[in-house]
Design an enzyme around this catalytic site. Structure first.
Site, PDB file in Angstrom:
ATOM      1  N   LYS A  18       1.643  -0.484  -7.112  1.00 18.71           N
ATOM      2  CA  LYS A  18       2.820  -0.694  -5.968  1.00 18.71           C
ATOM      3  C   LYS A  18       3.810  -1.296  -6.394  1.00 18.71           C
ATOM      4  O   LYS A  18       4.858  -1.294  -5.969  1.00 18.71           O
ATOM      5  CB  LYS A  18       2.052  -0.929  -4.425  1.00 18.71           C
ATOM      6  CG  LYS A  18       0.916   0.094  -4.070  1.00 18.71           C
ATOM      7  CD  LYS A  18       0.834  -0.062  -2.628  1.00 18.71           C
ATOM      8  CE  LYS A  18       0.223   1.119  -2.187  1.00 18.71           C
ATOM      9  NZ  LYS A  18      -1.278   1.401  -2.491  1.00 18.71           N
TER      10      LYS A  18
HETATM   11  C1  LIG Z   1      -2.035   2.591  -2.426  1.00 15.47           C
HETATM   12  C2  LIG Z   1      -3.056   2.733  -3.479  1.00 15.47           C
HETATM   13  C3  LIG Z   1      -3.648   3.929  -4.025  1.00 15.47           C
HETATM   14  C4  LIG Z   1      -3.299   4.939  -3.240  1.00 15.47           C
HETATM   15  O1  LIG Z   1      -1.826   5.584  -3.587  1.00 15.47           O
HETATM   16  P1  LIG Z   1      -1.066   6.582  -2.809  1.00 15.47           P
HETATM   17  O2  LIG Z   1       0.463   6.851  -3.289  1.00 15.47           O
HETATM   18  O3  LIG Z   1      -1.133   5.981  -1.386  1.00 15.47           O
HETATM   19  O4  LIG Z   1      -1.862   7.788  -2.761  1.00 15.47           O
HETATM   20  C5  LIG Z   1      -4.460   3.771  -4.952  1.00 15.47           C
HETATM   21  N1  LIG Z   1      -4.997   2.674  -5.516  1.00 15.47           N
HETATM   22  C6  LIG Z   1      -4.587   1.605  -5.186  1.00 15.47           C
HETATM   23  C7  LIG Z   1      -5.082   0.601  -5.570  1.00 15.47           C
HETATM   24  C8  LIG Z   1      -3.601   1.583  -4.111  1.00 15.47           C
HETATM   25  O5  LIG Z   1      -3.222   0.118  -3.945  1.00 15.47           O
END
Ligand SMILES: *Cc1c(COP(=O)(O)O)cnc(C)c1O
Length: 455
Positions: free
Chosen positions: A116
């Protein structure tokens, strides 16, 4: 580039407007009005380009209200290899081979050890640019149950003209998460609420809707549906493909390059949507795997054509515990609500807890490579698909499985599986040693309001 809402009642918006509004006023999500298509030459040249060069080329297609030299600066600052623990040549999103035609692209070398960071760092700097232009200031309020908040806090830390308020439920986040939320100081204020995550979310909404505090739109939410977070997630699909080509794995194929398959561990499906946009503009992606844990609303839709949102169930891959994915509206939009068309490009595979555990163990035993609980879901799905496809068609297209978090972030679940301690990275040790700074409040709007009014 002009943007419109998936609900079609709002259109003609600039990137800047989309960035600051987040959600469109008709309740829809912003999408480009049309998609540019990149040339074959650009694809050919990819392996010779750096991450930041690719990022700039892609950004230019979607952002025309930031001059190129400024856009370049935003990218260089957001994806400074130093912040991503790298040095020298390559940008640190290593592509690691863990099996026959199976690669893991590690997206967790950023400051919070999860992918993220890509979205948060780009979005924050793009906002910072526009605020500097206009001389305005912005306050961001986010409610978090843990991980989103830390990416936002880290992403916006020290960005001029922006102040961030993080609301989190007291005693309901892990020690590590709490440290990642509360040790910044500076322009980041952590507010600990005596309540649960839903209370925090409700308080954040109240602030955004409050005439006195937010009458002139001083507050924004920086939430995950913002297009400004999606765009930077396109970069690593291009870069991963480029790295794969450099290994020779794709080049060995015939003239009609069948490209690559991406397996994407999904929750709100922002990551996958970014990938779909890459395919749309011309990156040779044969297929996607929508890999979910037991929260399988999207795989179910791909199999049945029926969308049945529901309350999420708790799993070890808790950042993917989503029962009504926010980016599903964008996926529908890209495929004009046609489930069959969507299913041609995306294979939905749901992975249960037992399979996740077995995959972490198996991959660790066989190759010494340690996956986190989220990334393991994608790898398991990739293994399932390659078995089925290989049997049916004899074609074996290389798969890149996206790895979204460092295993240490979920060490309580993973250590017992491998019967070993996971070494804590330096970056994290430093965070853990810092002092927590937060303001504790009751679950009370007036109390929160008094703090924000003074600040
Ligand atoms: C947010 C997150 C996801 C999922 O991603 P999306 O874009 O919401 O599908 C997967 N793995 C981790 C570690 C995350 O923090």
């Amino acid at each position: 580039m002009i943007y419109r809402s998936t609900n079609k009642k709002v259109s003609g918006k600039s990137f800047k407007e989309v960035l600051f509004e987040g959600l469109a006023s008709d309740g829809g999500l912003y999408m480009p009005e049309s998609f540019p298509v990149i040339g074959k030459d650009f694809i050919k040249e990819l392996p010779n380009k750096s991450f930041n060069e690719i990022a700039l080329e892609i950004s230019k297609l979607f952002v025309d209200d930031i001059p190129e030299p400024e856009l370049k600066k935003i990218i260089e600052d957001a994806f400074d290899p130093g912040a991503f623990g790298g040095s020298g040549d390559g940008f640190p999103t290593p592509l690691v081979k863990i099996g026959d035609k199976l690669y893991v692209e590690e997206l967790w070398h950023g400051p919070t050890l999860a992918f993220k960071d890509f979205g948060a760092r780009f979005m924050s700097r793009a906002m910072g640019y526009f605020l500097k232009q206009s001389g305005q200031k912005l306050k961001i309020i986010v409610a978090t149950s843990g991980d989103t908040g830390s990416a936002v806090a880290a992403g916006f830390y020290n960005v001029p003209n922006i102040k961030v308020y993080i609301l989190y439920p007291s005693g309901k986040v892990s020690d590590l998460q709490e440290k990642q939320l509360t040790t910044f100081g500076g322009n980041i204020m952590a507010i600990e609420v005596r309540g649960v995550f839903d209370d925090c979310q409700k308080l954040a909404k109240q602030i955004l809707g409050d005439k006195e505090l937010n009458g002139k739109g001083e507050f924004s939410s920086a939430n995950s549906i913002n297009f400004g977070r999606l765009l930077p997630q396109m970069f690593y699909y291009f870069f991963g493909y480029a790295k794969l080509v450099a290994t020779g794995e794709i080049l060995r194929r015939t003239q009609d390059d069948e490209g690559v398959i991406f397996s994407v561990p999904s929750g709100n499906f922002g990551n996958l949507t970014a990938g779909l946009m890459c395919k749309k503009i011309g990156l040779p992606i044969a297929k996607f795997i929508a890999a979910t844990n037991i929260n399988d609303v999207v795989p179910e839709y791909l199999h049945t054509g029926v969308y049945r949102p529901r309350i999420s169930q708790k799993t070890m891959s808790n950042s993917m515990d989503v029962g009504n994915p926010s980016n599903f509206a964008r996926m529908l939009d890209l495929y004009q609500n046609d489930a069959k068309m969507m299913a041609k490009d995306i294979v939905g595979i749901s992975v249960n807890e037992e399979e996740t555990t077995q995959t972490i163990k198996l991959v660790y035993e066989e190759s010494g490579y340690l996956l986190d609980t989220h990334s393991a879901v994608a790898v398991k799905a990739a293994l399932v698909l390659s078995e089925v496809e290989g049997r049916e068609s004899g074609i074996e297209i290389p798969i890149i499985s996206l790895s979204t978090a460092h295993p240490v972030k979920f060490k309580d679940a993973i250590e017992p599986m491998i019967e070993k301690k996971i070494e804590i990275p330096e970056k994290l040790k430093e965070t853990m040693s810092k002092e927590k700074k937060s303001i504790l409040i009751e679950n009370n709007f007036e109390e929160l309001k008094a703090i924000l009014r003074k600040d």
